[in-house]
Design an enzyme around this catalytic site. Structure first.
Site, PDB file in Angstrom:
ATOM      1  N   ASP A 189     -16.908 -20.601 -23.499  1.00 22.28           N
ATOM      2  CA  ASP A 189     -16.595 -22.016 -23.287  1.00 22.28           C
ATOM      3  C   ASP A 189     -16.823 -22.433 -21.833  1.00 22.28           C
ATOM      4  OD1 ASP A 189     -14.504 -20.438 -22.402  1.00 22.28           O
ATOM      5  OD2 ASP A 189     -13.052 -21.195 -23.832  1.00 22.28           O
TER       6      ASP A 189
ATOM      7  N   ASN B 227      -0.624 -20.347 -27.731  1.00 23.59           N
ATOM      8  CA  ASN B 227      -0.532 -21.139 -28.973  1.00 23.59           C
ATOM      9  C   ASN B 227      -1.512 -20.639 -30.039  1.00 23.59           C
ATOM     10  OD1 ASN B 227      -3.015 -22.038 -28.083  1.00 23.59           O
ATOM     11  ND2 ASN B 227      -2.431 -24.189 -27.860  1.00 23.59           N
TER      12      ASN B 227
ATOM     13  N   HIS C  18      -4.826 -20.137 -29.678  1.00 24.57           N
ATOM     14  CA  HIS C  18      -6.227 -20.590 -29.608  1.00 24.57           C
ATOM     15  C   HIS C  18      -7.147 -19.445 -29.183  1.00 24.57           C
ATOM     16  CE1 HIS C  18      -5.481 -21.784 -25.176  1.00 24.57           C
ATOM     17  NE2 HIS C  18      -6.401 -20.832 -25.132  1.00 24.57           N
TER      18      HIS C  18
ATOM     19  N   GLU D 248      -8.416 -25.074 -30.609  1.00 21.57           N
ATOM     20  CA  GLU D 248      -6.975 -25.305 -30.509  1.00 21.57           C
ATOM     21  C   GLU D 248      -6.351 -25.457 -31.897  1.00 21.57           C
ATOM     22  OE1 GLU D 248      -5.370 -25.439 -27.699  1.00 21.57           O
ATOM     23  OE2 GLU D 248      -6.653 -26.290 -26.134  1.00 21.57           O
TER      24      GLU D 248
HETATM   25  C1  F6R Z   1     -11.397 -18.669 -22.102  1.00 18.86           C
HETATM   26  C2  F6R Z   1     -10.901 -18.530 -23.470  1.00 18.86           C
HETATM   27  C3  F6R Z   1      -9.461 -18.812 -23.735  1.00 18.86           C
HETATM   28  C4  F6R Z   1      -8.574 -17.728 -23.132  1.00 18.86           C
HETATM   29  C5  F6R Z   1      -7.106 -17.990 -23.449  1.00 18.86           C
HETATM   30  C6  F6R Z   1      -6.193 -16.986 -22.768  1.00 18.86           C
HETATM   31  O1  F6R Z   1     -12.778 -18.413 -22.052  1.00 18.86           O
HETATM   32  O2  F6R Z   1     -11.640 -18.248 -24.353  1.00 18.86           O
HETATM   33  O3  F6R Z   1      -9.250 -18.897 -25.114  1.00 18.86           O
HETATM   34  O4  F6R Z   1      -8.937 -16.477 -23.638  1.00 18.86           O
HETATM   35  O5  F6R Z   1      -6.752 -19.266 -23.028  1.00 18.86           O
HETATM   36  O6  F6R Z   1      -6.255 -17.196 -21.389  1.00 18.86           O
HETATM   37  P1  F6R Z   1      -5.557 -16.178 -20.381  1.00 18.86           P
HETATM   38  O7  F6R Z   1      -6.305 -14.902 -20.474  1.00 18.86           O
HETATM   39  O8  F6R Z   1      -5.695 -16.833 -19.037  1.00 18.86           O
HETATM   40  O9  F6R Z   1      -4.131 -16.050 -20.816  1.00 18.86           O
END
Ligand code: F6R
Length: 244
Positions: free
Chosen positions: A67, A136, A138, A143
């Site tokens: 992303d 959450n 995702h 989301e």
């Molecule tokens: C970012 C991504 C997000 C993260 C998720 C966890 O490229 O794909 O889904 O993996 O938000 O983020 P952290 O590792 O910062 O807790």
């Protein structure tokens, strides 16, 4: 799902780095799907340290990140692309032409999403997709919602996700862009192999729901249950709600 438990983030990151590096040695043209965020920092540190001095040949490896924020200045240090350059790409022998990334400043974001899907197809699909998970549930910027997008798309970010990214934007979630581009659920599920990593107690509920709950678009990561080759690597904190 295959669950692997580790005492802490450091041991988990070292084990995952070993797996990634072994995959590159076994298949020099590996196509890797990569996440940003806090969780993979240890992985990227290990990959940097263990690839140094051309120990590992990354020249034919292709990567596709999950992303990217929409609407940021192309020179913004907050772009996920800048994060990946600093954490990994600038330190290994990857060919810049082999780095696949969504362009959040493209004039037409829908066209950019289609370009990305085509680029993944042309690379022969993703061999190994590494994922993090939001508190959450995702994955990427898919989301929790009543419905999810199948392919790469423009995503509206929940406040919770903007808060989770605030650390990269001066600590204020209102500075985090409202939109991002993200691989969709089908893009992710098309990967031949998936490894999801989760560390810390704040991920325990999401990890529990993903593995032991019903498949639900309200917990996007639970959809990984339908994929035949998923490994979940968790530390003690993230695994504390798992039975057995
Ligand atoms: C970012 C991504 C997000 C993260 C998720 C966890 O490229 O794909 O889904 O993996 O938000 O983020 P952290 O590792 O910062 O807790």
């Amino acid at each position: 799902m295959n669950i692997e438990r580790f005492e802490d983030d450091e041991l988990l990151s070292a084990a995952l780095a070993t797996r990634v590096l072994e995959s590159i040695v076994a298949r020099p043209t590996l196509v890797l799907g990569l996440p940003t965020g806090r969780t993979p920092l240890g992985l990227y540190r290990e990959l940097r340290e263990r690839s140094g001095g051309n120990l590992i040949d990354w020249s034919q490896v292709r990567t596709f990140n999950l992303d990217e924020f929409a609407g940021l200045d192309p020179a913004s240090p907050n772009r996920y692309r800048a994060f990946m350059q600093a954490e990994l790409f600038d330190h290994v022998s990857i060919d810049p032409a082999n780095i696949g990334f969504l362009n959040g400043s493209a004039p037409d974001l829908k066209t950019e999403c289609r370009r990305y899907e085509d680029a993944i197809d042309q690379a022969g699909g993703i061999d190994l997709q590494i994922l993090g998970i939001g508190a959450n549930g995702h994955i990427g910027f898919n989301e929790p919602a009543d419905g999810l997008c199948s392919h790469t798309h423009v995503a509206e970010l929940e406040t919770e996700s903007r808060e989770a990214n605030a650390q990269w934007f001066g600590g204020d979630w209102r500075n985090v862009p409202e939109r991002a581009l993200s691989m969709g659920m089908a893009t992710i599920l098309n990967a031949r192999k998936i490894i999801l990593i989760a560390t810390g107690a704040e991920k325990a509920d999401a990890v529990h729901g993903m593995i032991e709950g019903l498949i639900s678009t309200r917990l996007p990561a639970s959809i990984l249950q339908v994929h035949p080759r998923v490994t979940v690597m968790v530390d003690r904190g993230a695994s504390q709600r798992l039975s057995g």
